[in-house]
Design a protein around this motif. Structure first.
Motif, short mmCIF file in Angstrom:
data_model
loop_
_atom_site.label_atom_id
_atom_site.label_comp_id
_atom_site.label_asym_id
_atom_site.label_seq_id
_atom_site.Cartn_x
_atom_site.Cartn_y
_atom_site.Cartn_z
N SER A 227 20.84 61.83 45.65
CA SER A 227 21.13 61.56 47.06
C SER A 227 19.96 60.86 47.76
O SER A 227 20.13 60.27 48.82
CB SER A 227 21.46 62.87 47.79
N ASN A 228 18.77 60.94 47.18
CA ASN A 228 17.59 60.26 47.72
C ASN A 228 16.89 59.51 46.59
O ASN A 228 17.17 59.72 45.41
CB ASN A 228 16.60 61.26 48.33
N ARG A 229 15.96 58.64 46.98
CA ARG A 229 15.07 57.99 46.03
C ARG A 229 13.64 58.32 46.42
O ARG A 229 13.39 58.79 47.54
CB ARG A 229 15.29 56.47 46.02
N TYR A 230 12.72 58.08 45.52
CA TYR A 230 11.31 58.28 45.84
C TYR A 230 10.48 57.22 45.14
O TYR A 230 10.87 56.66 44.11
CB TYR A 230 10.84 59.68 45.46
N SER A 231 9.35 56.92 45.74
CA SER A 231 8.37 56.03 45.11
C SER A 231 7.07 56.80 44.97
O SER A 231 6.73 57.62 45.82
CB SER A 231 8.16 54.77 45.96
N ILE A 232 6.38 56.54 43.89
CA ILE A 232 5.16 57.30 43.62
C ILE A 232 4.18 56.41 42.87
O ILE A 232 4.59 55.50 42.13
CB ILE A 232 5.51 58.58 42.81
N SER A 233 2.90 56.64 43.09
CA SER A 233 1.89 55.82 42.42
C SER A 233 0.62 56.62 42.21
O SER A 233 0.38 57.64 42.87
CB SER A 233 1.59 54.55 43.23
N THR A 234 -0.18 56.16 41.29
CA THR A 234 -1.50 56.72 41.06
C THR A 234 -2.43 55.58 40.70
O THR A 234 -2.02 54.61 40.05
CB THR A 234 -1.47 57.78 39.93
N SER A 235 -3.65 55.65 41.17
CA SER A 235 -4.56 54.53 40.98
C SER A 235 -5.99 55.04 40.77
O SER A 235 -6.32 56.18 41.08
CB SER A 235 -4.52 53.58 42.18
N GLY A 236 -6.82 54.15 40.22
CA GLY A 236 -8.22 54.45 39.98
C GLY A 236 -8.80 53.42 39.03
O GLY A 236 -8.06 52.79 38.26
N ASN A 237 -10.12 53.25 39.09
CA ASN A 237 -10.78 52.28 38.21
C ASN A 237 -10.14 50.89 38.31
O ASN A 237 -9.94 50.20 37.30
CB ASN A 237 -10.77 52.77 36.76
N HIS A 238 -9.74 50.52 39.54
CA HIS A 238 -9.15 49.20 39.80
C HIS A 238 -7.82 48.99 39.07
O HIS A 238 -7.44 47.86 38.77
CB HIS A 238 -10.13 48.08 39.42
N ARG A 239 -7.12 50.09 38.81
CA ARG A 239 -5.80 50.01 38.19
C ARG A 239 -4.82 50.83 39.04
O ARG A 239 -5.20 51.77 39.72
CB ARG A 239 -5.80 50.57 36.76
N LYS A 240 -3.54 50.45 38.97
CA LYS A 240 -2.52 51.18 39.72
C LYS A 240 -1.22 51.22 38.91
O LYS A 240 -0.79 50.19 38.37
CB LYS A 240 -2.27 50.52 41.08
N TYR A 241 -0.63 52.40 38.85
CA TYR A 241 0.65 52.58 38.16
C TYR A 241 1.65 53.13 39.17
O TYR A 241 1.34 54.07 39.92
CB TYR A 241 0.50 53.54 36.98
N THR A 242 2.85 52.56 39.18
CA THR A 242 3.85 52.96 40.17
C THR A 242 5.19 53.24 39.49
O THR A 242 5.46 52.78 38.38
CB THR A 242 4.06 51.87 41.24
N PHE A 243 6.02 53.99 40.22
CA PHE A 243 7.39 54.27 39.77
C PHE A 243 8.26 54.47 41.00
O PHE A 243 7.84 55.06 41.99
CB PHE A 243 7.43 55.54 38.91
N GLU A 244 9.48 53.95 40.94
CA GLU A 244 10.48 54.24 41.97
C GLU A 244 11.80 54.54 41.28
O GLU A 244 12.21 53.83 40.35
CB GLU A 244 10.65 53.07 42.93
N GLY A 245 12.45 55.60 41.72
CA GLY A 245 13.71 55.98 41.10
C GLY A 245 14.43 57.04 41.89
O GLY A 245 13.98 57.47 42.97
N PRO A 246 15.57 57.50 41.39
CA PRO A 246 16.37 58.51 42.09
C PRO A 246 15.76 59.90 41.98
O PRO A 246 15.10 60.22 41.00
CB PRO A 246 17.72 58.44 41.38
N VAL A 247 16.00 60.70 43.00
CA VAL A 247 15.58 62.11 42.97
C VAL A 247 16.68 62.92 42.28
O VAL A 247 17.83 62.91 42.72
CB VAL A 247 15.34 62.66 44.39
N TRP A 248 16.33 63.61 41.23
CA TRP A 248 17.28 64.45 40.51
C TRP A 248 17.43 65.80 41.21
O TRP A 248 16.49 66.31 41.82
CB TRP A 248 16.80 64.69 39.09
N SER A 249 18.62 66.38 41.08
CA SER A 249 18.82 67.75 41.54
C SER A 249 18.04 68.70 40.64
O SER A 249 17.98 68.52 39.42
CB SER A 249 20.30 68.11 41.51
N ILE A 250 17.47 69.74 41.25
CA ILE A 250 16.72 70.73 40.47
C ILE A 250 17.65 71.45 39.49
O ILE A 250 17.19 72.04 38.50
CB ILE A 250 16.03 71.74 41.41
#
Length: 298
Positions: A227-250
């Motif tokens: 029913s929702n989506r989310y975007s998330i990222s982590t970065s460091g040492n001049h690098r960045k990794y990202t993901f965007e996708g649907p939120v799953w039900s628990i």
């Protein structure tokens, strides 16, 4: 036609007959027999779950469901070896019950179900309670999403944020260690985000299959899937990794999210590199993984 009334749980001995009337569908329905007592009558004497046809009994009248009949060799009440007698009277009672409230009515379900379909409905009911996220550690709590949030905050030291913004840092001291078959499993899961009238849980899991990897995902304490989506990222040492996708039900579970790999996945050497290391270390003591992101509106 008559209904049967038992003297004790799962006991068909000493039955008393009461008349059955006809429902609007022409099927037999309970007349003078109280609904609560009828449902008690239809409880399996072995597993205490609701029995649906076919229903069996031993020669002494103790009843049991078809699943338990295939699982046990003797009647648990009287040790009788004959447990394959069909209990036609109870089957007719079960087939005649049309308007049975869902057992999750206290959580908001307003649906009335035919008794023989009740078990199927309740197994999928959108209002069924959520088990605690720490059930693997022996916690038996279950409740609505709001009740579960209160439980997680008060009993498992979760923090609740009234925001869709995600900001979390994984460090060794704020993670939880679980023993694994090949190596320790680390989990960071103590953050709840309440927004869009729902509650979302962030989880970071260091999982060891062949090579250690970090799985970063978000699930919602709600029955509705994607029913929702989310975007998330982590970065460091001049690098960045990202993901965007649907939120799953628990209800699907983090394990299933990780199985299909529908989340941000980082090899451990990358996670350590983003934490400020050189990427060649194998020491979780230096882990300092910053997670940022946002839960997006429906």
């Amino acid at each position: 036609m008559s209904a049967v009334k038992k003297g004790g749980s799962g006991d068909m001995s000493g039955v008393v007959s009461e008349p059955l009337t006809r429902s609007t569908t022409g099927q037999p329905s309970v007349g003078g027999l109280a609904m609560a007592h009828t449902l008690e009558l239809l409880e399996c004497s072995v597993c205490c779950e609701a029995m649906i046809p076919p229903i069996f009994q031993c020669k002494e009248g103790h009843t049991l469901c078809s699943e338990c009949k295939n699982r046990v060799k003797q009647c648990p009440a009287c040790r009788c070896d004959t447990i394959d007698i069909r209990c036609r009277a109870l089957e007719k009672v079960a087939e005649g019950l049309d308007e049975i409230p869902c057992k999750f009515a206290q959580y908001g379900c307003r649906q009335n179900i035919k008794y023989t379909l009740k078990k199927e409905h309740e197994g999928k009911c959108a209002f069924r309670p959520f088990p605690c996220l720490h059930v693997q550690n022996g916690c038996s709590f279950e409740g609505s999403s709001a009740e579960l949030v209160q439980h997680l905050v008060s009993e498992h030291n979760y923090t609740q944020t009234e925001s869709s913004k995600i900001s979390f840092t994984c460090k060794k001291e704020n993670g939880t260690v679980y023993p694994g078959e090949d190596a320790e499993q680390w989990v960071w899961q103590r953050s709840i985000h309440s927004c869009f009238d729902k509650h979302f849980v962030l989880r970071v899991h260091r999982k060891v299959d062949c090579d250690p990897q970090f799985y970063v995902s978000v699930a919602v304490l709600h029955s509705r899937h994607h029913s929702n989506r989310y975007s998330i990222s982590t970065s460091g040492n001049h690098r960045k990794y990202t993901f965007e996708g649907p939120v799953w039900s628990i209800r699907k579970g983090f394990k299933e999210i990780e199985r299909v790999r529908d989340c941000l996945i980082l090899p451990e050497n990358i996670a350590l590199f983003l934490s400020g290391g050189k990427g060649s270390e194998n020491d979780l003591a230096i882990i300092n993984l910053s997670i940022t992101g946002e839960i997006l509106p429906p």
